[in-house]
Design a protein around this motif. Structure first.
Motif, PDB file in Angstrom:
ATOM      1  N   LEU A 191      11.587   6.674  76.853  1.00 27.22           N
ATOM      2  CA  LEU A 191      12.036   6.501  78.240  1.00 27.22           C
ATOM      3  C   LEU A 191      13.390   5.781  78.285  1.00 27.22           C
ATOM      4  O   LEU A 191      14.292   6.160  79.036  1.00 27.22           O
ATOM      5  N   MET A 192      13.549   4.761  77.432  1.00 27.53           N
ATOM      6  CA  MET A 192      14.816   4.021  77.392  1.00 27.53           C
ATOM      7  C   MET A 192      15.956   4.938  76.946  1.00 27.53           C
ATOM      8  O   MET A 192      17.052   4.906  77.525  1.00 27.53           O
ATOM      9  N   ALA A 193      15.694   5.732  75.923  1.00 28.03           N
ATOM     10  CA  ALA A 193      16.736   6.643  75.416  1.00 28.03           C
ATOM     11  C   ALA A 193      17.118   7.658  76.492  1.00 28.03           C
ATOM     12  O   ALA A 193      18.308   7.923  76.723  1.00 28.03           O
ATOM     13  N   VAL A 194      16.122   8.198  77.183  1.00 24.48           N
ATOM     14  CA  VAL A 194      16.387   9.200  78.221  1.00 24.48           C
ATOM     15  C   VAL A 194      17.155   8.569  79.385  1.00 24.48           C
ATOM     16  O   VAL A 194      18.139   9.127  79.890  1.00 24.48           O
ATOM     17  N   THR A 195      16.721   7.379  79.801  1.00 26.05           N
ATOM     18  CA  THR A 195      17.374   6.704  80.933  1.00 26.05           C
ATOM     19  C   THR A 195      18.841   6.428  80.616  1.00 26.05           C
ATOM     20  O   THR A 195      19.734   6.696  81.425  1.00 26.05           O
ATOM     21  N   ALA A 196      19.088   5.899  79.422  1.00 25.37           N
ATOM     22  CA  ALA A 196      20.465   5.607  79.021  1.00 25.37           C
ATOM     23  C   ALA A 196      21.283   6.888  78.921  1.00 25.37           C
ATOM     24  O   ALA A 196      22.434   6.949  79.367  1.00 25.37           O
ATOM     25  N   SER A 197      20.658   7.921  78.364  1.00 21.76           N
ATOM     26  CA  SER A 197      21.351   9.198  78.191  1.00 21.76           C
ATOM     27  C   SER A 197      21.841   9.755  79.530  1.00 21.76           C
ATOM     28  O   SER A 197      22.962  10.246  79.654  1.00 21.76           O
ATOM     29  N   ARG A 198      20.992   9.636  80.558  1.00 19.87           N
ATOM     30  CA  ARG A 198      21.350  10.203  81.867  1.00 19.87           C
ATOM     31  C   ARG A 198      22.480   9.442  82.553  1.00 19.87           C
ATOM     32  O   ARG A 198      23.090   9.941  83.491  1.00 19.87           O
ATOM     33  N   LEU A 199      22.734   8.202  82.101  1.00 16.67           N
ATOM     34  CA  LEU A 199      23.819   7.416  82.696  1.00 16.67           C
ATOM     35  C   LEU A 199      25.188   7.821  82.138  1.00 16.67           C
ATOM     36  O   LEU A 199      26.223   7.432  82.660  1.00 16.67           O
ATOM     37  N   LEU A 200      25.178   8.590  81.045  1.00 15.89           N
ATOM     38  CA  LEU A 200      26.444   9.042  80.460  1.00 15.89           C
ATOM     39  C   LEU A 200      26.894  10.329  81.155  1.00 15.89           C
ATOM     40  O   LEU A 200      26.082  11.178  81.485  1.00 15.89           O
ATOM     41  N   LYS A 201      28.208  10.437  81.356  1.00 19.58           N
ATOM     42  CA  LYS A 201      28.742  11.611  82.049  1.00 19.58           C
ATOM     43  C   LYS A 201      29.491  12.510  81.079  1.00 19.58           C
ATOM     44  O   LYS A 201      30.133  12.022  80.134  1.00 19.58           O
ATOM     45  N   ASP A 202      29.434  13.796  81.337  1.00 25.58           N
ATOM     46  CA  ASP A 202      30.087  14.750  80.437  1.00 25.58           C
ATOM     47  C   ASP A 202      31.589  14.459  80.342  1.00 25.58           C
ATOM     48  O   ASP A 202      32.225  14.107  81.343  1.00 25.58           O
ATOM     49  N   GLY A 203      32.120  14.580  79.129  1.00 28.45           N
ATOM     50  CA  GLY A 203      33.549  14.379  78.927  1.00 28.45           C
ATOM     51  C   GLY A 203      33.946  12.948  78.635  1.00 28.45           C
ATOM     52  O   GLY A 203      35.109  12.675  78.347  1.00 28.45           O
ATOM     53  N   GLN A 204      33.000  12.035  78.706  1.00 23.09           N
ATOM     54  CA  GLN A 204      33.354  10.636  78.452  1.00 23.09           C
ATOM     55  C   GLN A 204      33.572  10.375  76.964  1.00 23.09           C
ATOM     56  O   GLN A 204      33.050  11.088  76.116  1.00 23.09           O
ATOM     57  N   ASN A 205      34.358   9.313  76.687  1.00 22.57           N
ATOM     58  CA  ASN A 205      34.516   8.823  75.321  1.00 22.57           C
ATOM     59  C   ASN A 205      33.644   7.583  75.162  1.00 22.57           C
ATOM     60  O   ASN A 205      33.796   6.624  75.924  1.00 22.57           O
ATOM     61  N   ILE A 206      32.755   7.619  74.181  1.00 23.94           N
ATOM     62  CA  ILE A 206      31.770   6.554  74.021  1.00 23.94           C
ATOM     63  C   ILE A 206      31.936   5.907  72.654  1.00 23.94           C
ATOM     64  O   ILE A 206      31.989   6.607  71.645  1.00 23.94           O
ATOM     65  N   VAL A 207      31.996   4.573  72.618  1.00 20.51           N
ATOM     66  CA  VAL A 207      31.901   3.866  71.336  1.00 20.51           C
ATOM     67  C   VAL A 207      30.480   3.362  71.220  1.00 20.51           C
ATOM     68  O   VAL A 207      29.964   2.721  72.138  1.00 20.51           O
ATOM     69  N   VAL A 208      29.838   3.664  70.114  1.00 23.04           N
ATOM     70  CA  VAL A 208      28.410   3.446  70.040  1.00 23.04           C
ATOM     71  C   VAL A 208      28.025   2.861  68.687  1.00 23.04           C
ATOM     72  O   VAL A 208      28.687   3.084  67.679  1.00 23.04           O
ATOM     73  N   GLY A 209      26.945   2.088  68.690  1.00 23.37           N
ATOM     74  CA  GLY A 209      26.381   1.582  67.434  1.00 23.37           C
ATOM     75  C   GLY A 209      25.115   2.352  67.104  1.00 23.37           C
ATOM     76  O   GLY A 209      24.677   3.202  67.868  1.00 23.37           O
ATOM     77  N   LEU A 210      24.548   2.022  65.955  1.00 22.23           N
ATOM     78  CA  LEU A 210      23.341   2.749  65.539  1.00 22.23           C
ATOM     79  C   LEU A 210      22.125   2.340  66.355  1.00 22.23           C
ATOM     80  O   LEU A 210      22.151   1.399  67.105  1.00 22.23           O
ATOM     81  N   GLY A 211      21.046   3.092  66.190  1.00 23.10           N
ATOM     82  CA  GLY A 211      19.803   2.755  66.870  1.00 23.10           C
ATOM     83  C   GLY A 211      19.660   3.523  68.171  1.00 23.10           C
ATOM     84  O   GLY A 211      20.199   4.627  68.321  1.00 23.10           O
ATOM     85  N   LEU A 212      18.952   2.925  69.129  1.00 22.53           N
ATOM     86  CA  LEU A 212      18.719   3.620  70.394  1.00 22.53           C
ATOM     87  C   LEU A 212      19.994   4.044  71.113  1.00 22.53           C
ATOM     88  O   LEU A 212      20.033   5.121  71.721  1.00 22.53           O
TER      89      LEU A 212
END
Lengths: 257, 309
Positions: A14-35
């Motif tokens: 649920l956490m992964a899905v919720t976070a995923s939906r907050l991202l918008k197409d075309g964005q540049n994301i800096v991310v670490g490992l894990g969830l």
């Protein structure tokens, strides 16, 4: 932890899905490992195929097929678009102002969105655990900050033991006054709820509560007197496709979900 | 040809006690383990180490009491564990620890490599990292306004040209042209150092460089010494050469939790061996190393079969 044993998805899913939906197409994301990485990959395989995923070590848009143990694991770098240095990733892309979302984890997060990834105060000493890595840089220059954390009294706190990364510092305009670039929004996704800072004081408030979670549970597991947004919602449920992708494509070895 | 080839023992002999030295490597990848082990064998003391993200070699040097001061931007052994020798030395104040972020410390090297006095940045503003550095009167940070009068506040990261830098790479030629596949987080420190030592898994011909000059990430103008040490980063990984050794890293992440256990590890594996080949033998020798060979496309040891597919 909330009991979801009877439901069709786990809290981490649920956490992964919720976070995923907050991202918008075309964005540049800096991310670490894990969830955070799992959430970003899920977004890329569903509604946001044009995300650019940047890892501080100097790796852009990898398409890993084996799960790595960290960002220095070559498993993570497979089928990348670009290899560079810290200057290339955190300098030329991040500091240049091209990163929409910096996606972090940490040991503690406080009511103004500051994150501690350095260490914690024990009785008579400061226990050093990790340090910034690129986290301080990412929080300084990303237009928006997302973080995923476990919702526990010792993790969601009034004041962090050490400010490794600045959110809204002491609230209000104190971040900007310190000289840092503006941060449009901060979102914290926990196992109980989603929180934002969309108020004058820039103070943490509950935006949505996960299904099956009570307000009391959140209050009990927060280290300070947490506020609830006026338009409090219930977090949307994951759909079957998202759950299928998480379990079969993105994290089949269940290292993070 | 103007050869810069040295052997490991002689190269390490050139580094004096108290040396100011930048290390390449990142957590469990391209860590200059062979160089660090030889430094421990030669009982180097009072080192002043700089590293944007620490790696296994640095934790070993701190545990072996070779380090007086460490400036770094954090780091771990990834999922294997933490840099426990560094953490404990930090907590007990047995080393002078100066924490930065990965980018801010790299800016010191970038400024050094460009020959400019500082690089302005907004990173670290508002953090306890900056507060601690200012409290310790660290020479490397200063808060100042842009000289162009926009009123914006910056941290001026002071240039650093360390006396020495040590990195590990898969290949170089005898002249010191260095090839690295994959991300290259340690280029700036390599280019800033007054003397750059590169351990490589293999020295290759200059003919290969002439055919592929675009692959050179550090040209020979920066290189002081090329030291051929096959598996010189073992048990950490070198992309497209060999994988990290999970068994050894797991073992290390257990032994580095307590000084007594760490000391026994060093006695057995480092000071109990006379060179890197003996160290590798101790760790399982050629049969262990054969299990780590990287697939040329994946860049790591690709395991085939149902379990992983």
């Amino acid at each position: 932890m909330i009991n979801m044993s009877n439901s069709k998805f786990t809290t981490n899913e649920l956490m992964a899905v919720t976070a995923s939906r907050l991202l918008k197409d075309g964005q540049n994301i800096v991310v670490g490992l894990g969830l955070p990485q799992v959430a970003t990959l899920l977004a890329k395989s569903t509604h946001a195929p044009h995300l650019n995923i940047i890892f501080e070590i100097g790796v852009v848009n990898p398409e890993s097929v084996d799960t790595g143990v960290g960002i220095a694991d070559p498993r993570l770098w497979y089928r990348s678009d670009y290899f560079t240095s810290f200057i290339g990733s955190l300098g030329h892309i991040l500091q240049r102002g091209l990163v929409d979302v910096g996606f972090l984890g940490g040991l503690q997060i406080d009511k103004f969105g500051n994150i501690n990834s350095t260490g914690v105060h024990e009785k008579d000493y400061f226990r050093h655990i990790n340090g910034s890595g690129g986290a301080a840089d990412i929080a300084s220059y990303s237009k928006n900050i997302f973080a995923i954390a476990k919702h526990q009294k010792r993790k969601i706190v009034d004041m962090v033991d050490f400010i490794t990364t600045v959110g809204y510092l002491n609230g209000g305009a104190t971040r900007e006054n310190s000289g840092l670039p503006k941060c449009k929004s901060i979102r914290i996704i926990t196992n109980l709820c989603v929180m934002n800072f969309n108020n004058q004081l820039r103070e943490m408030q509950i935006e949505s509560v996960h299904p099956g979670v009570t307000k009391d549970q959140i209050i009990e597991n927060t280290g300070f007197d947490i506020k609830f947004a006026g338009d409090l919602k219930e977090t949307d449920l994951p759909d079957d496709n998202e759950i299928y992708l998480l379990r079969n494509v993105i994290d089949p070895k269940k290292l993070y979900i | 040809m103007n050869s810069k080839v040295m052997n490991l023992i002689d190269a390490v002999r050139e580094i004096p006690d108290g040396a100011e030295i930048a290390f390449g490597g990142f957590a469990i990848t391209r860590s200059p383990v062979a160089f660090a082990c030889e430094m421990i064998r030669q009982n180097k003391k009072d080192l002043n180490i700089y590293q944007p993200i620490v790696c296994m070699a640095t934790d070993m040097l701190v545990g072996a009491k070779s380090v007086k001061k460490l400036s770094y931007g954090g780091g771990s052994l990834d999922r294997f564990g933490r840099m426990e020798r560094i953490n404990e030395a930090f907590e007990n104040k047995t080393i002078d620890a100066r924490e930065f972020s990965g980018l801010s410390l790299t800016y010191r090297f970038l400024a050094g490599s460009l020959g400019v006095p500082y690089i302005p940045t907004k990173t670290l503003l508002g953090t306890d990292i900056l507060k601690n550095l200012l409290d310790k009167k660290d020479e490397s940070v200063m808060i100042s306004e842009s000289p162009y009068g926009d009123g914006e506040k910056y941290v001026f990261m002071k240039a650093l040209n360390p006396d020495y830098a040590v990195i590990h790479a898969p290949y170089a030629d005898e002249k010191g042209n260095v090839l690295i596949d994959g991300p290259v987080w340690d280029l700036e420190l390599a280019k800033a150092a007054k003397k750059l030592y590169v351990t490589v898994d293999q020295i290759i011909s200059n003919e290969y460089i002439k055919m592929h000059p675009e692959k050179v990430v550090i040209p020979n103008v920066y290189t002081h010494a090329v030291i051929e040490v096959p598996y010189g980063a073992y048990p950490t990984a070198v992309y497209k050469m060999y994988d990290y050794d999970s068994d050894m890293l797991t073992k290390y992440a257990k032994t580095n939790k307590k000084q007594e256990d760490f000391d026994l590890f060093i006695d057995e594996y480092v000071t109990g061996t006379s060179n890197h080949n003996e160290f590798l033998e101790k760790c399982g020798g050629i049969s262990a190393l054969n299990k780590l060979k990287a697939d040329p496309v994946y860049g790591y040891k690709k395991v085939w079969g149902d379990k992983y597919e």
